[in-house]
Design an enzyme around this catalytic site. Structure first.
Site, PDB file in Angstrom:
ATOM      1  N   PHE A 160      -0.244 -56.017-100.482  1.00 23.36           N
ATOM      2  CA  PHE A 160      -1.045 -55.170 -99.613  1.00 23.36           C
ATOM      3  C   PHE A 160      -0.227 -54.894 -98.354  1.00 23.36           C
ATOM      4  O   PHE A 160       0.455 -55.780 -97.830  1.00 23.36           O
ATOM      5  CB  PHE A 160      -2.400 -55.804 -99.275  1.00 23.36           C
ATOM      6  N   HIS A 179      12.497 -51.630 -85.569  1.00 18.58           N
ATOM      7  CA  HIS A 179      11.681 -50.460 -85.861  1.00 18.58           C
ATOM      8  C   HIS A 179      10.408 -50.912 -86.563  1.00 18.58           C
ATOM      9  O   HIS A 179      10.446 -51.348 -87.717  1.00 18.58           O
ATOM     10  CB  HIS A 179      12.462 -49.472 -86.731  1.00 18.58           C
ATOM     11  N   LEU A 181       6.848 -50.037 -88.160  1.00 25.28           N
ATOM     12  CA  LEU A 181       6.129 -48.916 -88.752  1.00 25.28           C
ATOM     13  C   LEU A 181       4.638 -49.070 -88.512  1.00 25.28           C
ATOM     14  O   LEU A 181       4.122 -50.186 -88.423  1.00 25.28           O
ATOM     15  CB  LEU A 181       6.400 -48.854 -90.264  1.00 25.28           C
ATOM     16  N   TRP A 189       6.404 -46.613 -97.136  1.00 30.65           N
ATOM     17  CA  TRP A 189       7.670 -47.338 -97.261  1.00 30.65           C
ATOM     18  C   TRP A 189       7.621 -48.320 -98.426  1.00 30.65           C
ATOM     19  O   TRP A 189       8.568 -48.396 -99.220  1.00 30.65           O
ATOM     20  CB  TRP A 189       7.964 -48.074 -95.956  1.00 30.65           C
ATOM     21  N   ASP A 270      -5.268 -62.478 -97.692  1.00 27.71           N
ATOM     22  CA  ASP A 270      -5.545 -61.180 -98.303  1.00 27.71           C
ATOM     23  C   ASP A 270      -6.872 -60.646 -97.757  1.00 27.71           C
ATOM     24  O   ASP A 270      -7.879 -61.361 -97.782  1.00 27.71           O
ATOM     25  CB  ASP A 270      -5.619 -61.341 -99.822  1.00 27.71           C
TER      26      ASP A 270
END
Length: 560
Positions: A160, A179, A181, A189, A270
Site C-alpha cells: 500500500f 525528494h 513524493l 511511482w 496496514d
C-alpha cells in the site's frame, strides 16, 4: 525460467546504469555501491487470513528480508566530510536506499509484502532513477526465487502506498536534497516500480499469467486509469483497476461468498488491517474483545453493515488514512503458473521450509551461532541429519528401557574463563564467540546474511535509532549500523557486496536521433511533428507588425 536464478548482486548490477549523461552533457562513470542484505529463515506465525467459520487457520510461515544500498562519500550529494574524519567512516560510505519485504508462505500461496522503502537523498538524482532500479530489481529477484522454489504455487506481490517524509532513515526528511513524493505521485511511482514484473519470463510449464491491480478507496475505474502504467507487455499482461482478492480466495480454497474478513489479508501497519480490527471489535470477533452480540452472530464471522468486499472498500473511503485530502493506493501483482494446480505439499513436512532441500545448492545452513546461520557443506549436513535420525527411538524400541536414574555430573576442572558482558536488550551471546564465524557469508539466497529473527530485530532497531540529517551524521550512522550488524553476527569485517551497474543508458543525442527517425522498426510511434512545415504567405516578412494608417487606401476626392 532458468533452473538457477542469478544472485541478488547480479540482478542489481543488470538493473543499475553503467553510465549516464547529465544535463551539462558530462559523461558519468558506471554507478556503483555496496549491497547489504539480511534475511531470516521461515518460521511459523499467525495466519495472514482469518479462517472462515468452521475451518482451521492456514499454516503460515514468515521470513523477513531487508536490503540496503550505500554509495561512496565522494559520490554522495551534499558536500564532503569535514577534514579529519576517520578513515573507517569514509570506507563504509553512506546509506542511500533501503527496502524491507515480508514473505508469507502457505500451502497454496506465497505473498510478498513490501513493508517499507525509504531513501536518504544522498544518491545523485541523475536519470534513470537508481531508487526505482534497486526496488524493482530486488522485488523481481525475490519473486523469481519463490518461483524457482515452488514452481506450481501462485506468487502475489502486495503493498500500500502512503506518503510520509521518512520511513527507515530518521532525520533524512531534514536533508534538502531528499525528494519526497505526495500521495498521488507515490502511487504512480510504485506502479512504475512493479511494472517490470509483468515481463517475468515464462516458467518451465508454459507462460505464466501475470496481472497488476490498483485500488484507491473513493476512486472509480475511470479515475484509476490515470494511475495505471501504459506500457505494452507481451502475452496480453496488463494492469487492471480493482483487486484480486476473490481470485486469491479461490486459490486458497475459500469461497468468494465467505465473510470479507476471511478474504482480506492483515499486514503490519496496514490501514485496512486497522479497519478490520475495529470491525472485529464491534461484533466481538477479536480474541480479547468483550461479548457484545449473540453467539450465533459471532459464529457467522460477519461484520455489521459491511457484508461484502465492495462495501468494505466503500467504507474505507471514510477512514482517516483515506480522507481529509489523503490518498492511499493498494497495489498487487499476481503471478499464476501456467499449470495452476494446487500442488502445495511443501508444507506437509514441518521441516521443509526451515531446512531447504539439498538439491538447491552446495551449501546449507546450520544454527551453530545464535544470530547467524553458518553455511556448511551439504554432505556434512546430510550426515548430521542421518545421525539425528539414527539416535531417535523407533516405535519398536522401548522408551521405558532407558535408565531413569540421573546421570552424575563430572566435577569441572581447568582454568576459569570469564564470560563476555551481556548487551542491553539482547541475547547474552549476540557478540559471538567463535572465530569460525569470520568470513562465512555464503547463504542459500545469494549475497546476504541468513540471520535469526532476534538478530534481525536488533539490526532494525539500531537503524531506527540513528540520524541521517546531514552527510557527516549519516556517514557516522552508516558505520555504526554496519559495525553493529557485524558484531551481532560475530563478523570481523564489512559484510557488504560491491555492485557495479551494467545497464546501458542512451545519451540524449541517440534519443533525439531515434525520435527523428521514427524510432525502431519494432512499433515505435512515428513523430511527424518535425516534418510538417507551414506555408509562408507572400510579403509576410515585409509587413509591419502594427497596422499603420498609411497602408490604408486613400478615399477618392470629389472635384467641385
Amino acid at each position: 525460467m532458468d533452473s538457477k536464478t542469478a544472485s541478488l548482486a547480479e540482478a542489481l548490477a543488470t538493473a543499475l546504469p553503467a553510465g549516464s549523461i547529465t544535463d551539462a552533457e558530462v559523461s558519468l562513470p558506471a554507478f556503483h555501491g555496496k549491497l547489504r542484505y539480511l534475511h531470516t529463515p521461515p518460521k511459523p506465525r499467525d495466519p495472514l487470513f482469518s479462517p472462515p467459520p468452521g475451518h482451521e487457520p492456514e499454516k503460515t510461515r514468515l521470513s523477513s528480508h531487508f536490503l540496503t544500498f550505500s554509495i561512496d562519500i565522494s559520490d554522495a550529494v551534499g558536500g564532503s566530510l569535514p577534514v579529519g574524519s576517520s578513515l573507517e567512516v569514509q570506507e563504509e560510505g553512506v546509506l542511500g536506499i533501503a527496502i524491507e519485504l515480508l514473505v508469507y508462505t502457505t500451502r497454496y500461496l506465497t505473498t510478498l509484502f513490501v513493508s517499507k522503502a525509504d531513501t536518504t537523498g544522498y544518491i545523485p538524482n541523475h536519470p534513470p532513477s537508481r531508487t526505482k532500479a534497486v526496488c524493482s530489481a530486488s522485488i523481481k529477484w525475490l519473486v523469481e526465487q519463490e518461483q524457482q522454489r515452488h514452481p506450481h504455487r501462485k506468487v502475489v506481490v502486495s503493498l500500500f502506498a502512503r506518503a510520509q517524509s521518512q520511513y527507515l532513515f530518521p532525520g533524512s526528511a531534514e536533508h534538502r536534497n531528499k525528494h519526497v513524493l505526495d500521495d498521488r505521485q507515490l502511487i504512480r511511482w510504485w506502479a512504475r516500480v512493479l511494472d517490470p514484473l509483468l515481463d517475468i519470463a515464462s516458467d518451465r510449464d508454459g507462460t505464466s499469467e501475470i496481472d497488476g491491480y490498483v485500488t484507491i478507496p473513493g476512486y472509480d475505474n475511470q479515475e484509476l486509469k490515470s494511475y495505471l502504467p501504459r506500457t505494452k507487455h507481451s502475452h496480453g499482461r496488463q494492469w487492471k483497476s480493482g483487486h484480486p482478492l476473490a481470485e486469491l480466495a479461490e486459490t486458497r480454497g475459500v469461497s468468494a461468498a465467505a465473510p470479507p474478513r476471511s478474504l482480506l489479508p492483515r499486514f503490519p501497519d496496514d490501514p485496512k488491517a486497522r479497519f478490520m480490527q475495529d470491525l472485529d471489535d464491534e461484533v466481538g470477533l477479536a480474541g480479547d474483545a468483550p461479548v457484545t452480540v449473540s453467539p450465533s452472530k459471532r459464529k457467522s464471522g460477519r461484520w455489521n453493515n459491511v457484508g461484502d468486499l465492495a462495501r468494505f472498500w466503500e467504507a474505507m473511503e471514510f477512514r482517516q488514512e483515506c480522507s481529509s485530502g489523503r490518498v492511499v493506493g493498494f497495489l498487487w501483482i499476481v503471478v499464476s503458473p501456467a499449470s495452476d494446480s494446487k500442488d502445495g505439499g511443501q508444507l506437509t513436512d514441518s521441516t521443509k521450509d526451515d531446512i531447504p532441500s539439498l538439491e538447491q545448492g552446495s551449501t546449507r545452513t546450520l544454527a551453530d551461532a545464535p544470530d547467524i546461520m553458518i553455511s556448511a557443506p551439504a554432505s556434512q549436513l546430510h550426515h548430521s541429519l542421518s545421525d539425528l535420525r539414527d539416535t531417535t527411538p523407533t516405535p519398536s524400541q522401548s522408551v521405558s528401557a532407558s535408565p531413569t536414574k540421573k546421570r552424575k555430573r563430572k566435577p569441572l576442572t581447568g582454568p576459569i574463563i570469564p564470560r563476555q558482558p551481556r548487551l542491553k536488550g539482547g541475547s547474552s551471546s549476540l557478540t559471538a564467540t567463535s572465530t569460525d564465524l569470520n568470513g562465512m557469508l555464503n547463504s542459500i539466497r545469494g549475497d546476504g546474511l541468513l540471520i535469526t529473527q532476534e538478530g534481525y530485530d536488533r539490526a532494525m532497531q539500531t537503524l531506527l535509532h540513528l540520524d541521517f540529517a546531514n552527510l557527516h551524521i549519516a556517514a557516522r550512522s552508516t558505520t555504526k549500523w554496519v559495525n553493529e550488524v557485524a558484531s551481532v553476527c560475530g563478523l570481523a569485517s564489512d559484510w557488504g557486496v560491491t555492485v557495479v551497474g551494467r545497464a546501458m543508458v542512451a545519451s540524449p543525442e541517440s534519443k533525439a536521433s531515434a525520435a527523428s527517425n521514427g524510432g525502431s522498426s519494432g512499433g515505435a510511434i512515428n513523430d511527424l511533428g518535425g516534418m510538417v512545415r507551414k506555408k509562408k504567405r507572400k510579403g509576410v516578412d515585409n509587413m509591419p507588425a502594427v497596422n499603420v494608417l498609411s497602408a490604408r487606401k486613400k478615399p477618392k476626392t470629389v472635384e467641385a
